[in-house]
Design a protein around this motif. Sequence first.
Motif, mmCIF file in Angstrom:
data_model
loop_
_atom_site.group_PDB
_atom_site.id
_atom_site.type_symbol
_atom_site.label_atom_id
_atom_site.label_comp_id
_atom_site.label_asym_id
_atom_site.label_seq_id
_atom_site.Cartn_x
_atom_site.Cartn_y
_atom_site.Cartn_z
ATOM 1 N N TYR A 82 0.713 -1.053 0.008
ATOM 2 C CA TYR A 82 0.074 -0.156 -0.032
ATOM 3 C C TYR A 82 0.707 1.388 -0.020
ATOM 4 N N LEU A 83 2.127 1.166 0.189
ATOM 5 C CA LEU A 83 3.085 2.338 -0.167
ATOM 6 C C LEU A 83 2.888 2.907 -1.561
ATOM 7 N N PRO A 84 2.863 4.230 -1.920
ATOM 8 C CA PRO A 84 3.003 4.403 -3.081
ATOM 9 C C PRO A 84 4.462 3.979 -3.725
ATOM 10 N N ALA A 85 4.574 3.608 -5.225
ATOM 11 C CA ALA A 85 5.490 2.790 -5.450
ATOM 12 C C ALA A 85 7.037 3.434 -5.176
ATOM 13 N N ALA A 86 7.147 4.689 -5.340
ATOM 14 C CA ALA A 86 8.280 5.292 -5.161
ATOM 15 C C ALA A 86 8.771 5.374 -3.635
ATOM 16 N N TYR A 87 7.762 5.102 -2.764
ATOM 17 C CA TYR A 87 8.120 4.731 -1.388
ATOM 18 C C TYR A 87 8.393 3.470 -0.980
ATOM 19 N N ASN A 88 8.425 2.582 -1.879
ATOM 20 C CA ASN A 88 8.445 1.238 -1.556
ATOM 21 C C ASN A 88 9.710 0.738 -0.756
ATOM 22 N N PRO A 89 10.767 1.306 -1.295
ATOM 23 C CA PRO A 89 11.991 0.889 -0.489
ATOM 24 C C PRO A 89 12.001 1.182 1.040
ATOM 25 N N TYR A 90 11.285 2.230 1.383
ATOM 26 C CA TYR A 90 11.149 2.771 2.626
ATOM 27 C C TYR A 90 10.346 1.708 3.564
ATOM 28 N N SER A 91 9.856 0.618 3.116
ATOM 29 C CA SER A 91 8.912 -0.011 3.912
ATOM 30 C C SER A 91 9.594 -0.430 5.226
ATOM 31 N N ILE A 92 10.868 -0.808 5.031
ATOM 32 C CA ILE A 92 11.401 -1.469 6.358
ATOM 33 C C ILE A 92 11.260 -0.402 7.474
ATOM 34 N N ILE A 93 11.020 0.889 7.253
ATOM 35 C CA ILE A 93 10.828 1.885 8.428
ATOM 36 C C ILE A 93 9.567 1.485 9.131
ATOM 37 N N PHE A 94 8.638 0.837 8.573
ATOM 38 C CA PHE A 94 7.494 0.439 9.254
ATOM 39 C C PHE A 94 7.854 -0.488 10.427
ATOM 40 N N THR A 95 8.616 -1.362 10.139
ATOM 41 C CA THR A 95 9.091 -2.403 11.275
ATOM 42 C C THR A 95 9.759 -1.525 12.286
ATOM 43 N N PHE A 96 10.376 -0.750 12.139
ATOM 44 C CA PHE A 96 11.000 0.171 13.146
ATOM 45 C C PHE A 96 9.935 0.883 13.746
ATOM 46 N N VAL A 97 8.858 1.464 13.207
ATOM 47 C CA VAL A 97 8.149 2.201 13.646
ATOM 48 C C VAL A 97 7.252 1.378 14.899
ATOM 49 N N LEU A 98 6.692 0.223 14.139
ATOM 50 C CA LEU A 98 6.126 -0.622 15.026
ATOM 51 C C LEU A 98 6.699 -0.929 16.220
ATOM 52 N N LEU A 99 8.139 -1.311 16.237
ATOM 53 C CA LEU A 99 8.932 -1.572 17.344
ATOM 54 C C LEU A 99 8.789 -0.332 18.295
ATOM 55 N N ALA A 100 8.970 0.778 17.872
ATOM 56 C CA ALA A 100 9.267 1.946 18.707
ATOM 57 C C ALA A 100 8.018 2.176 19.250
ATOM 58 N N VAL A 101 6.818 2.228 18.617
ATOM 59 C CA VAL A 101 5.444 2.415 19.265
ATOM 60 C C VAL A 101 5.347 1.382 20.522
#
Lengths: 345, 339
Positions: free
Chosen positions: A312-331
């Motif tokens: 569901y990330l726009p294609a240009a931002y797809n490489p950044y998806s690993i950040i969501f793992t970090f955000v999940l962990l941080a929250v």
Amino acid sequence: MTPSQAGRFAAGAIGAAALAFLALWVLVFAENAAWKDWYTFITTTLNGVTVAGLYFVVASGFTLIFGLMRVVNMAHGTFFLLGGYIALSLQRSWVGKGDIGLQSSDINRFFVEWVLPLLIGAGVVGLVGLLMQQSLLRWNQGQDLRQALITIAISIIAADLMLWKFGGVAKDIAIPQRLDRFVDLRVQGVQYSVFRLFILAVAVALGLLLYLWLKRTRTGMVIRAGVDDRAMVQALGINIQITFAIAFFVGSFLAGLGGGFGGSFGTLAPGLDGQWLLNSLVVVIIGGMGSLGGAAIGALLYGIVGAYAATYLPAAYNPYSIIFTFVLLAVVLAARPLGLFGRPA
Amino acid sequence: MRITVERALGIAAVGVLVAAPVLFSTYFVSAILTQTLWLGIAAASVVFLSAYGGMVSLAQVAIYGIAGMALGNMVAAGGSKGLNLGWNPYLSVVVAIAIAVVAGAVFGAIASRSTGIYFLMITLVYSVIVYYFFGQVTQFSGFGGVQINRFPSALGSPTDHPFRLFYVALVAAALVYALIRYVVTTPFGTALQGIRDEPVRMASLGFNVPVHRTLAFTFAAFVAALAGILSAWWDGLVAPSSIDLNQTLNVLVVAVIGGLLRIEGAWIGAFAFALIDNYLQGIAVLGDRFRMVVGLVFLVIVLVSPDGIMGAWDRLRGSLRRPGGPENPVAEQLTGPGG
């Protein structure tokens, strides 16, 4: 309300808001949002849930060992890879076409050419884990950090040995022919892989078995008692060393079995040991170390967030998806430093 | 100041290092000693946190990777991958360190309420995430890495002036050592050591435990960022593969070999690692199995002397000095209660 409580409340609120936003994004705002495209939504959700099943199999072994013995097995990802490689070698030698990549059409005998290699691979890894525990970890119980460092040393050595023996090229375990098909789910015309659903079913069954083992059997009771108060269990005349050995065998076995599943799901290659150590760590840090239910919830959250981020990330931002793992962990850590179901030692 | 064996050895080592370009071959100075110095700075940030903060961090490679990656993207002006911003090399260094320190503050704040083995695991996750981030976001890392092709004028290119980089690294290492020795004597440093040993008591005395831990982590991030800048200059390239899990473990191995409880150990471990790294590959039988030998050396150290060469040295001299006293939880988790 103390500042610390206020901080946690704020973190929880931010986490809830972030989750709500993500849900809204997936359901309504994304370019391929669910209301426009239920097919993608259902497939993505299933992808997330089935990969969560695999995460759970591997991470439950990690959390079992930690919960009872306070040993952080940094070689858990190594055990995953080793189990996969052993299963792969056995499958290739039993199919008898030489050391080449196999197709699912080569795997006609479900048990002999797929189930058995996986089980033997997992069993060997269980024994390797047991050996490591008995020779290197048994005499320094309580020295958490030293034990973690010992398992790191083992993982460095084993990673190099596996590179030597199995090479650097990615390989995969062929899945059995009878599982290599798609089933019509009769919802929105979704066809889904039977193999992935099978892995999910196995993961759920394993989770139930582990639950029953821990709740209903004598060994399980000793393990749960040992998690709470090791000294008291010993004082009652129970030989906790045997329980430790069993738990370490089962925990390593699960890592090895996960490697067999993972090698069938995807591939086996050097570096995946680190990736699967990461997966196990993220799952148990989110869920809470030592908690089986926590591992299940952690695996689900991690699997689904990863699947949605990739889709569901726009294609240009797809490489950044690993950040969501970090955000999940941080929250999660901001609101609950010991994980969702974690308890202080 | 009392002259002890240790001080005499330390002064002699510094003397040899200052004269190193005259004493040793250019290869030895630029390949081994310079690597020792920057790797030692990275390990010193690990040792600072473990010896004085009671936290063993695996995130230092992630932080120095962020600094190096930021430097590469800012300093390159065409002819390299990455963003090619073409900034002034001096300004780039300052901004790169600032970015890494901010990242360190965020990482530290999130992990600040976890201790012991949890802290180790969370920081390992940071490290792996940063590695995957740079591996996937190729705008920053350009698949194979970003070349550092412009250097501050006073430094020049390390291939043309290898000794200049060596002396810069030497001064940086000396400053880091002095800074750490100073910081631990400040009110902040003593509070940090109090928190390391008795977090509950310190909290009830009114000290904000998570804030102190976060600040310590931020300071360590600054030290690690220096190592990142030096390693970027030294290597001439910052790539995701140079901050992978292996490198994360390498820095841990360096810190453990030297000793997690004494700052001096960082450079001793780094020197041992640089020697293994450079000369082992020359031995034909072992050349390909370099990682295995590193793992075996690490295993032997952890089994025989988990507090490293400095720990063995202290035991040899019959003075088990743990910084700030025997209550350091890291010491306890390494060698057992009172051990």
